[in-house]
Write an enzyme that holds these catalytic residues in place. Structure first.
Site, PDB file in Angstrom:
ATOM      1  N   GLU A 230       0.783  -1.191  -0.100  1.00 61.59           N
ATOM      2  CA  GLU A 230       0.131   0.091  -0.122  1.00 61.59           C
ATOM      3  C   GLU A 230       0.860   1.187   0.229  1.00 61.59           C
ATOM      4  OE1 GLU A 230      -3.009   0.058  -0.376  1.00 61.59           O
ATOM      5  OE2 GLU A 230      -3.484  -2.210  -0.352  1.00 61.59           O
ATOM      6  N   CYS A 264      -2.277   9.401   2.655  1.00 66.03           N
ATOM      7  CA  CYS A 264      -1.876   8.790   1.184  1.00 66.03           C
ATOM      8  C   CYS A 264      -2.897   9.262   0.201  1.00 66.03           C
ATOM      9  CB  CYS A 264      -1.722   7.312   1.333  1.00 66.03           C
ATOM     10  SG  CYS A 264      -2.935   6.343   2.014  1.00 66.03           S
TER      11      CYS A 264
END
Length: 486
Positions: A230, A264
């Site tokens: 990720e 993010c």
């Protein structure tokens, strides 16, 4: 999930480890032996671990909130909505659906296998490693853990050493709520992480920067260990001429400056025409003032930069383009004001790395097609945003680009939906999780076919010699495998 020095769990886990005894060997042997006994496989055991995780969240709410204040200056409410409630919802969902998720999935059959039993069994991988980041140090640690426990794995959890206060709570308290024969928290910085990665795991789940992700993947490749990465990247936000600037400003500002921009999936930069920029700037100023007041530094709703290293990196980016809004900073408080940059060139540093802070550059494009071309020339982002009153514009952006996720006329509120996966593509990562996607990520999907020991006369058609009529019959039977014969 960042470029240079972003939210990696360890700044560089490729460093040479110190000589001496391996600090992890006994722990990993103990966990693997526990897994091999089959201890983690029963549904009752998995549910008990999830219930323990739920109690951990409830019993230690104040400790976790205090730690998040110390690490990131997060308000209790922000900690609740972005860390604790999200984690609790994932636990609750897994407990509610665990029995269904674990069930064998029947598979369709051909005439050749009509009398057999064909199904997919979801099995735990074994010993899995979860390496977590610092920017959402509870959420991004515990949500993957939910999937790993629900899938029946033994788990080594490596929280980020950068979010020190949260790491301390996780290390000291969490093991008290889980079976310590099947779960362990390990601590340390880059050297310890490098040593840890020398060991063989059955699955590795990493959240962090693309740079460190490559190191993780290289270490995993030595053992042919599957990974979920990720990562992150520069998330574009296209703002069409046909839009309400204040609505766009409200939504972009909320999700750009949330957690001081250390998210993010936050919009990383805006693409719009010069005319839209002129309408958007006063709207963004209005939103920032409305959200954080005339002095954002005193607002309880604005976080701080995690540490000096990240602060200095971000302060360097403030020199790109021209500051149109904000720009103030105070290193002693790790404070950077909500900032908007204009006259930004795509060759400048602020457009070369994931910002991961409360800075929003605006880059001018002349059309939707130019914006799409701008996005497609770059690495695929983790998230992509498009704002327009025209559904045709939003759908064109969706159809002609690639990203981990896509959102039209909204921010990253989709993360509240466990029915949607979180995951990147290309440089922004591989694999996905949240909800059932987490369970599937940490499960090996094993193809199973069980046949009867008898009925040999019926099966003799498969054996040589292959006469003409056998060939015809087998070809016909194989051609029927699109049937759904369960």
């Amino acid at each position: 999930m960042s470029g240079k020095g972003g939210k990696g769990a360890a700044e560089d886990p490729g460093s040479e480890p110190t000589l001496g005894m391996d600090p992890f060997e006994d722990t990993l042997r103990r966990l693997r032996e526990a897994f091999n006994t089959g201890r983690t496989r029963p549904a009752d055991f998995r549910a008990a671990q999830l219930e323990g995780l739920s109690r951990f969240l409830q019993d230690n709410k104040q400790l976790l909130q205090d730690a998040l204040v110390q690490d990131l200056h997060k308000s209790p409410f922000e900690s609740d909505v972005s860390e604790l409630i999200t984690s609790q919802n994932e636990v609750d969902l897994a407990l509610k659906n665990l029995q269904d998720w674990m069930k064998d999935e029947p598979a369709s059959k051909s005439l050749l296998t009509r009398l057999d039993s064909a199904f997919v069994r979801k099995e735990p991988f074994g010993l899995v490693l979860i390496i977590a980041p610092w920017n959402y140090p509870v959420n991004l640690t515990l949500v993957p853990l939910v999937g790993a426990l629900a899938a029946g794995n033994c788990v080594v959890l490596k929280p980020s050493e950068i979010s020190k206060s949260t790491e301390k709570v996780l290390a000291e308290m969490l093991p008290q709520y889980l079976d310590q024969s099947c779960f362990a928290v390990v601590l340390g910085g880059p050297q310890e992480t490098g040593r840890l990665l020398e060991h063989k795991f059955d699955y590795i789940f990493f959240t962090g920067s693309p740079r460190v992700g490559k190191i993780i993947m290289a270490a995993a490749a030595k053992h042919l260990t599957p990974v979920t990465l990720e990562l992150g990247g520069k998330n574009p936000c296209y703002v069409d001429d046909d839009c309400d600037p204040q609505t766009v400003a409200n939504r972009v500002a909320l999700f750009r400056y949330f957690n001081a921009g250390q998210t993010c999936v936050a919009p990383d930069y805006i693409l719009c025409s010069p005319e839209t920029q002129e309408r958007l700037l006063p709207a963004l100023q209005s939103s920032i003032t409305r959200f954080y007041g005339d002095d954002p530094r005193s607002s309880p709703n604005l976080g701080r930069i995690i540490n000096q290293k990240q602060f200095q990196r971000l302060q360097g980016l403030l020199g790109c383009g021209r500051v149109a809004i904000g720009g103030q900073s105070d290193e002693s408080d790790l404070y950077i004001a909500p900032t908007v940059l204009v006259d930004v060139q795509e060759t400048e540093p602020v457009m070369q790395e994931e910002i991961f802070g409360p800075i929003l550059p605006i880059v001018n494009v002349r059309s939707l097609d130019e914006a799409i071309d701008f996005i497609k020339r770059r690495e695929k982002p983790l998230a992509l945003y498009a704002f327009s009153n025209s559904s045709q514009v939003v759908n064109q952006m969706l159809d002609q680009t690639s990203s981990g996720s896509f959102v039209g006329n909204e921010g990253f509120v989709y993360l509240t939906l466990p029915s949607l996966p979180l995951g990147g593509v290309g440089n922004s990562g591989m694999g996905r999780y949240h909800g059932k996607f987490s369970f599937d990520t940490f499960s090996h999907h094993r193809a199973c076919l069980l046949s009867y020991p008898g009925l040999e006369k019926l099966k003799e058609i498969r054996y040589p010699p292959f006469t003409y009529w056998k060939q015809q019959l087998i070809s016909w039977a194989l051609g029927s495998q699109n049937c759904t014969l369960l």
